[in-house]
Write a protein that holds these residues in place. Structure first.
Motif, PDB file in Angstrom:
ATOM      1  N   PHE A   1      -1.618  14.573   2.778  1.00  0.00           N
ATOM      2  CA  PHE A   1      -1.254  15.119   1.470  1.00  0.00           C
ATOM      3  C   PHE A   1       0.156  15.712   1.431  1.00  0.00           C
ATOM      4  CE2 PHE A   1      -1.319  18.259  -1.942  1.00  0.00           C
ATOM      5  CZ  PHE A   1      -1.767  17.477  -2.993  1.00  0.00           C
ATOM      6  N   PRO A   2       0.566  16.537   2.395  1.00  0.00           N
ATOM      7  CA  PRO A   2       1.934  17.091   2.325  1.00  0.00           C
ATOM      8  C   PRO A   2       3.005  15.999   2.320  1.00  0.00           C
ATOM      9  CG  PRO A   2       0.615  18.318   3.905  1.00  0.00           C
ATOM     10  CD  PRO A   2      -0.180  17.118   3.537  1.00  0.00           C
ATOM     11  N   ALA A   3       2.813  14.952   3.131  1.00  0.00           N
ATOM     12  CA  ALA A   3       3.789  13.865   3.156  1.00  0.00           C
ATOM     13  C   ALA A   3       3.826  13.144   1.817  1.00  0.00           C
ATOM     14  CB  ALA A   3       3.443  12.889   4.278  1.00  0.00           C
ATOM     15  N   MET A   4       2.657  12.976   1.199  1.00  0.00           N
ATOM     16  CA  MET A   4       2.597  12.328  -0.107  1.00  0.00           C
ATOM     17  C   MET A   4       3.395  13.111  -1.143  1.00  0.00           C
ATOM     18  SD  MET A   4       1.008  12.707  -3.280  1.00  0.00           S
ATOM     19  CE  MET A   4      -0.358  13.791  -2.902  1.00  0.00           C
ATOM     20  N   LEU A   5       3.253  14.446  -1.144  1.00  0.00           N
ATOM     21  CA  LEU A   5       3.976  15.265  -2.121  1.00  0.00           C
ATOM     22  C   LEU A   5       5.486  15.134  -1.943  1.00  0.00           C
ATOM     23  CD1 LEU A   5       1.997  18.621  -2.388  1.00  0.00           C
ATOM     24  CD2 LEU A   5       2.116  16.760  -4.051  1.00  0.00           C
ATOM     25  N   ARG A   6       5.944  14.988  -0.707  1.00  0.00           N
ATOM     26  CA  ARG A   6       7.378  14.872  -0.447  1.00  0.00           C
ATOM     27  C   ARG A   6       7.930  13.521  -0.914  1.00  0.00           C
ATOM     28  NH1 ARG A   6       5.681  17.193   4.670  1.00  0.00           N
ATOM     29  NH2 ARG A   6       6.112  19.435   4.678  1.00  0.00           N
ATOM     30  N   MET A   7       7.043  12.615  -1.293  1.00  0.00           N
ATOM     31  CA  MET A   7       7.487  11.304  -1.774  1.00  0.00           C
ATOM     32  C   MET A   7       7.644  11.277  -3.293  1.00  0.00           C
ATOM     33  SD  MET A   7       5.286   8.709   0.622  1.00  0.00           S
ATOM     34  CE  MET A   7       5.475   8.712   2.399  1.00  0.00           C
ATOM     35  N   ASN A   8       7.684  12.461  -3.901  1.00  0.00           N
ATOM     36  CA  ASN A   8       7.952  12.576  -5.337  1.00  0.00           C
ATOM     37  C   ASN A   8       6.847  11.956  -6.189  1.00  0.00           C
ATOM     38  OD1 ASN A   8       9.573  13.467  -7.509  1.00  0.00           O
ATOM     39  ND2 ASN A   8      10.525  11.443  -7.716  1.00  0.00           N
ATOM     40  N   MET A   9       5.600  12.137  -5.771  1.00  0.00           N
ATOM     41  CA  MET A   9       4.471  11.633  -6.549  1.00  0.00           C
ATOM     42  C   MET A   9       4.118  12.616  -7.657  1.00  0.00           C
ATOM     43  SD  MET A   9       3.732   8.766  -5.114  1.00  0.00           S
ATOM     44  CE  MET A   9       3.938   7.893  -3.556  1.00  0.00           C
ATOM     45  N   GLN A  10       4.035  12.126  -8.894  1.00  0.00           N
ATOM     46  CA  GLN A  10       3.649  12.961 -10.020  1.00  0.00           C
ATOM     47  C   GLN A  10       2.165  12.812 -10.373  1.00  0.00           C
ATOM     48  OE1 GLN A  10       5.876  15.160 -11.499  1.00  0.00           O
ATOM     49  NE2 GLN A  10       7.082  14.521  -9.723  1.00  0.00           N
ATOM     50  N   ARG A  11       1.555  11.723  -9.896  1.00  0.00           N
ATOM     51  CA  ARG A  11       0.139  11.481 -10.183  1.00  0.00           C
ATOM     52  C   ARG A  11      -0.527  10.975  -8.904  1.00  0.00           C
ATOM     53  NH1 ARG A  11      -2.535   9.587 -15.142  1.00  0.00           N
ATOM     54  NH2 ARG A  11      -0.526   8.930 -16.003  1.00  0.00           N
ATOM     55  N   VAL A  12      -1.797  11.394  -8.708  1.00  0.00           N
ATOM     56  CA  VAL A  12      -2.549  10.975  -7.526  1.00  0.00           C
ATOM     57  C   VAL A  12      -3.931  10.497  -7.963  1.00  0.00           C
ATOM     58  CG1 VAL A  12      -3.438  11.627  -5.257  1.00  0.00           C
ATOM     59  CG2 VAL A  12      -1.352  12.694  -6.123  1.00  0.00           C
ATOM     60  N   VAL A  13      -4.322   9.326  -7.472  1.00  0.00           N
ATOM     61  CA  VAL A  13      -5.692   8.847  -7.627  1.00  0.00           C
ATOM     62  C   VAL A  13      -6.363   9.025  -6.275  1.00  0.00           C
ATOM     63  CG1 VAL A  13      -7.152   6.876  -8.201  1.00  0.00           C
ATOM     64  CG2 VAL A  13      -4.962   7.173  -9.369  1.00  0.00           C
ATOM     65  N   VAL A  14      -7.369   9.893  -6.204  1.00  0.00           N
ATOM     66  CA  VAL A  14      -7.939  10.281  -4.919  1.00  0.00           C
ATOM     67  C   VAL A  14      -9.124   9.410  -4.523  1.00  0.00           C
ATOM     68  CG1 VAL A  14      -8.864  12.212  -3.572  1.00  0.00           C
ATOM     69  CG2 VAL A  14      -7.126  12.622  -5.282  1.00  0.00           C
ATOM     70  N   GLY A  15      -9.625   8.572  -5.392  1.00  0.00           N
ATOM     71  CA  GLY A  15     -10.778   7.757  -5.024  1.00  0.00           C
ATOM     72  C   GLY A  15     -12.036   8.609  -5.034  1.00  0.00           C
ATOM     73  N   GLU A  16     -12.930   8.385  -4.091  1.00  0.00           N
ATOM     74  CA  GLU A  16     -14.222   9.071  -4.099  1.00  0.00           C
ATOM     75  C   GLU A  16     -14.194  10.338  -3.256  1.00  0.00           C
ATOM     76  OE1 GLU A  16     -18.955   8.080  -3.326  1.00  0.00           O
ATOM     77  OE2 GLU A  16     -17.437   6.538  -3.051  1.00  0.00           O
ATOM     78  N   VAL A  17     -14.792  11.404  -3.788  1.00  0.00           N
ATOM     79  CA  VAL A  17     -14.892  12.681  -3.079  1.00  0.00           C
ATOM     80  C   VAL A  17     -16.320  12.822  -2.559  1.00  0.00           C
ATOM     81  CG1 VAL A  17     -14.821  15.180  -3.325  1.00  0.00           C
ATOM     82  CG2 VAL A  17     -13.104  13.772  -4.462  1.00  0.00           C
ATOM     83  N   ARG A  18     -16.464  12.841  -1.233  1.00  0.00           N
ATOM     84  CA  ARG A  18     -17.791  12.975  -0.626  1.00  0.00           C
ATOM     85  C   ARG A  18     -17.883  14.157   0.316  1.00  0.00           C
ATOM     86  NH1 ARG A  18     -16.741   7.421  -0.063  1.00  0.00           N
ATOM     87  NH2 ARG A  18     -16.043   7.800   2.066  1.00  0.00           N
ATOM     88  N   ALA A  19     -16.747  14.534   0.925  1.00  0.00           N
ATOM     89  CA  ALA A  19     -16.792  15.565   1.960  1.00  0.00           C
ATOM     90  C   ALA A  19     -15.490  16.361   1.945  1.00  0.00           C
ATOM     91  CB  ALA A  19     -17.047  14.913   3.322  1.00  0.00           C
ATOM     92  N   ALA A  20     -14.805  16.419   3.089  1.00  0.00           N
ATOM     93  CA  ALA A  20     -13.618  17.271   3.211  1.00  0.00           C
ATOM     94  C   ALA A  20     -12.475  16.839   2.309  1.00  0.00           C
ATOM     95  CB  ALA A  20     -13.150  17.276   4.673  1.00  0.00           C
ATOM     96  N   GLU A  21     -12.520  15.601   1.781  1.00  0.00           N
ATOM     97  CA  GLU A  21     -11.455  15.156   0.881  1.00  0.00           C
ATOM     98  C   GLU A  21     -11.461  15.939  -0.437  1.00  0.00           C
ATOM     99  OE1 GLU A  21     -13.653  13.190   2.300  1.00  0.00           O
ATOM    100  OE2 GLU A  21     -14.848  12.104   0.818  1.00  0.00           O
ATOM    101  N   ILE A  22     -12.493  16.774  -0.664  1.00  0.00           N
ATOM    102  CA  ILE A  22     -12.496  17.648  -1.836  1.00  0.00           C
ATOM    103  C   ILE A  22     -11.251  18.525  -1.848  1.00  0.00           C
ATOM    104  CG2 ILE A  22     -13.903  19.340  -0.575  1.00  0.00           C
ATOM    105  CD1 ILE A  22     -13.886  18.793  -4.377  1.00  0.00           C
ATOM    106  N   VAL A  23     -10.809  18.948  -0.662  1.00  0.00           N
ATOM    107  CA  VAL A  23      -9.633  19.819  -0.584  1.00  0.00           C
ATOM    108  C   VAL A  23      -8.399  19.076  -1.074  1.00  0.00           C
ATOM    109  CG1 VAL A  23      -8.184  21.193   0.955  1.00  0.00           C
ATOM    110  CG2 VAL A  23     -10.664  21.091   1.326  1.00  0.00           C
ATOM    111  N   SER A  24      -8.234  17.815  -0.640  1.00  0.00           N
ATOM    112  CA  SER A  24      -7.089  17.022  -1.066  1.00  0.00           C
ATOM    113  C   SER A  24      -7.144  16.733  -2.560  1.00  0.00           C
ATOM    114  CB  SER A  24      -7.045  15.705  -0.278  1.00  0.00           C
ATOM    115  OG  SER A  24      -6.883  15.942   1.093  1.00  0.00           O
ATOM    116  N   MET A  25      -8.339  16.453  -3.075  1.00  0.00           N
ATOM    117  CA  MET A  25      -8.462  16.145  -4.492  1.00  0.00           C
ATOM    118  C   MET A  25      -8.054  17.332  -5.357  1.00  0.00           C
ATOM    119  SD  MET A  25     -10.453  16.436  -7.460  1.00  0.00           S
ATOM    120  CE  MET A  25     -12.184  16.691  -7.114  1.00  0.00           C
TER     121      MET A  25
END
Length: 507
Positions: free
Chosen positions: A343-367
């Motif tokens: 996630f931190p690397a993604m933010l440094r790539m100037n992303m304004q929108r994120v599609v996180v896919g399915e949230v089942r477990a620890a990816e809740i934090v990233s979403m």
């Protein structure tokens, strides 16, 4: 398997010279000398006999001892050809296909020269089966190639359940492999070669999540189940829009226009529903409304969405990487990368929108990180109702240490999610499943006690099994601004406006 004495794969025969065509004066060209092939397995049986004249030709039957023997030959030849060369995956695949055709042709030539009759279609069927063993899922590959197959369940190599889109279920026709060991080998081969990074399936890592080449999602388990278990969820509809969802009977034209404006206005949205309810299809339809020129990220534990690269040429896909080898001080395998790490690397790539896919477990934090730091986030979650989805989000935040208190969990949810869509599925034996949206809910901060979320139903089904219709509730200011930006006339949500215009309300 017990050892068997190796015998020749091909019968030793003299090269065949082609017969001259009637009336041809020129001498026949020299016959091609067939290559010498190694001994691999026991004497292979000839192809099935030709059908009697005038009878309907049955499907071609294959002996999988032949398929596996030719598979070994092709694999050896391809390995020899690639030794010491740097070749990309597409070139490797093409080489494998060409080598498969070559080896099968040699096998057919030898059988013909030995006096066997080859049924029509046998060579093509054998080529497809050998290629599937090398590049696909072996005996299951015809099911993946069938557009009517919806789900495949495997419990051991000889028990396969196939669910079709029209409601049919077949539990008798298919097998997955010749043995559980052969099935395991096939799964391990796919784990190593499919996906953005290598994965493994072993007693130390007994669960495999994988996106197959056709976009299907596969989950496999060994060691923790009595026999190998495989579940393949087919994504039959991959290129889909909100207008397509209207044609499929999942949403009304009004809701389609509303959701188009929501995506354009970059409202953070999550789609909830049971497994198999069509959440991923709806997420693809929502994502189809993202502008073609937009630079955005897709983050998934396993690549599944497979957004259309023609529609989204600037989408950047991130996938978790499975670790291998020794574990570090935190107990994580060396080389492992989770979404929270990416996630931190993604933010440094100037992303304004994120599609996180399915949230089942620890990816809740990233979403929720994506929802709090970007705009227009799209995601999905399993839940049995719209209200249960909010409770599940809070439970995941507490379970994975994002916050120590329920109030903190609900505060994170309301700070990152603006809109919740609930997708339902009606299942009846022998009938096609029916997928539809029943609820659209806006989130309005914490409720008075801080232990739940204040919410308003903007759309709701008016009867069991009905499509979501506008409730007449006025959206909050944030949603109104997004709708205005997306060109949606909010007055269409109110019954008095529809009556004045003489149009059916909610449609």
């Amino acid at each position: 398997m017990p050892d068997r004495p190796p015998l020749n794969l091909y019968r030793p025969v003299e090269p065949r010279r082609p017969s001259p065509r009637p009336g041809a004066g020129a001498p026949a060209a020299p016959a091609r000398t067939l290559p010498s092939l190694p001994s691999i397995v026991t004497q292979l049986p000839p192809p099935p006999p030709l059908p009697a004249q005038g009878r309907r030709r049955p499907p071609v039957e294959l002996d999988y001892e032949v398929v596996l023997a030719l598979h070994s030959l092709v694999s050896d030849r391809v390995s020899d050809n690639l030794r010491g060369r740097q070749v990309g995956p597409d070139s490797q695949r093409q080489l494998t296909i060409e080598t498969t055709r070559e080896v099968v042709r040699e096998h057919i030539d030898n059988r013909i020269q030995a006096g066997d009759q080859i049924p029509l279609g046998y060579e093509d069927a054998l080529t497809d089966a050998v290629a599937a063993q090398l590049l696909g899922l072996g005996r299951l590959q015809p099911l993946l190639d069938d557009p009517q197959v919806k789900n495949i369940h495997v419990s051991g190599h000889d028990r396969v359940r196939v669910e079709y889109a029209d409601g049919r279920v077949d539990e008798q026709t298919f097998t997955a492999a010749g043995s559980d060991a052969e099935l395991l080998e096939l799964l391990q081969r796919r784990a190593a070669r499919d996906g953005l990074s290598e994965r493994s399936l072993s007693t130390s890592q007994p669960i495999l999540h994988l996106r197959l080449a056709d976009g299907s999602r596969m989950v496999a388990a060994i060691a923790v189940t009595p026999r190998p278990v495989v579940v393949i969820r087919r994504h039959r509809i991959t290129k889909v829009t909100l207008d397509d969802m209207v044609k499929l009977g999942s949403i009304t034209p009004l809701l389609a226009d509303f959701l188009k404006a929501i995506v354009a206005g970059k409202v953070n949205t999550i789609v909830a529903g049971l497994a198999g309810s069509g959440k991923t299809t709806l997420l693809r339809a929502l994502a189809s409304e993202i502008d073609r020129e937009e630079w955005f990220a897709v983050m998934e534990t396993e690549r599944e969405l497979a957004l259309d690269p023609q529609r989204h040429p600037w989408a950047v896909e991130f996938e978790e990487r499975q670790g291998h080898g020794e574990r570090d001080a935190q107990g994580r395998p060396e080389g492992e990368l989770r979404l929270v790490d990416l996630f931190p690397a993604m933010l440094r790539m100037n992303m304004q929108r994120v599609v996180v896919g399915e949230v089942r477990a620890a990816e809740i934090v990233s979403m929720l990180d994506a929802g709090a730091t970007t705009q227009g986030t799209l995601s999905t979650i399993h839940a049995r109702s719209a209200d249960a989805a909010l409770t599940r989000l809070a439970e995941l935040l507490l379970r994975y240490g994002a916050t120590p208190t329920p109030t903190g969990a609900y505060m994170q949810i309301t700070g990152a999610i603006d809109l919740l869509i609930f997708q339902r599925v009606d299942k009846r034996p022998g009938q096609p499943d029916r997928h539809y949206v029943s609820d659209v809910i806006e989130l309005n901060g914490l409720a008075d006690n801080g232990l739940s979320v204040a919410r308003s139903h903007l759309f709701r089904a008016q009867e069991p099994g009905g499509l979501a219709m506008p409730t007449g509730v006025r959206p909050n200011d944030h949603i109104l601004q997004a709708l205005s930006y997306g060109g949606f006339d909010v007055q269409r949500l109110f019954p008095e406006t529809a009556a004045a215009a003489g149009t059916p309300w909610g449609r």
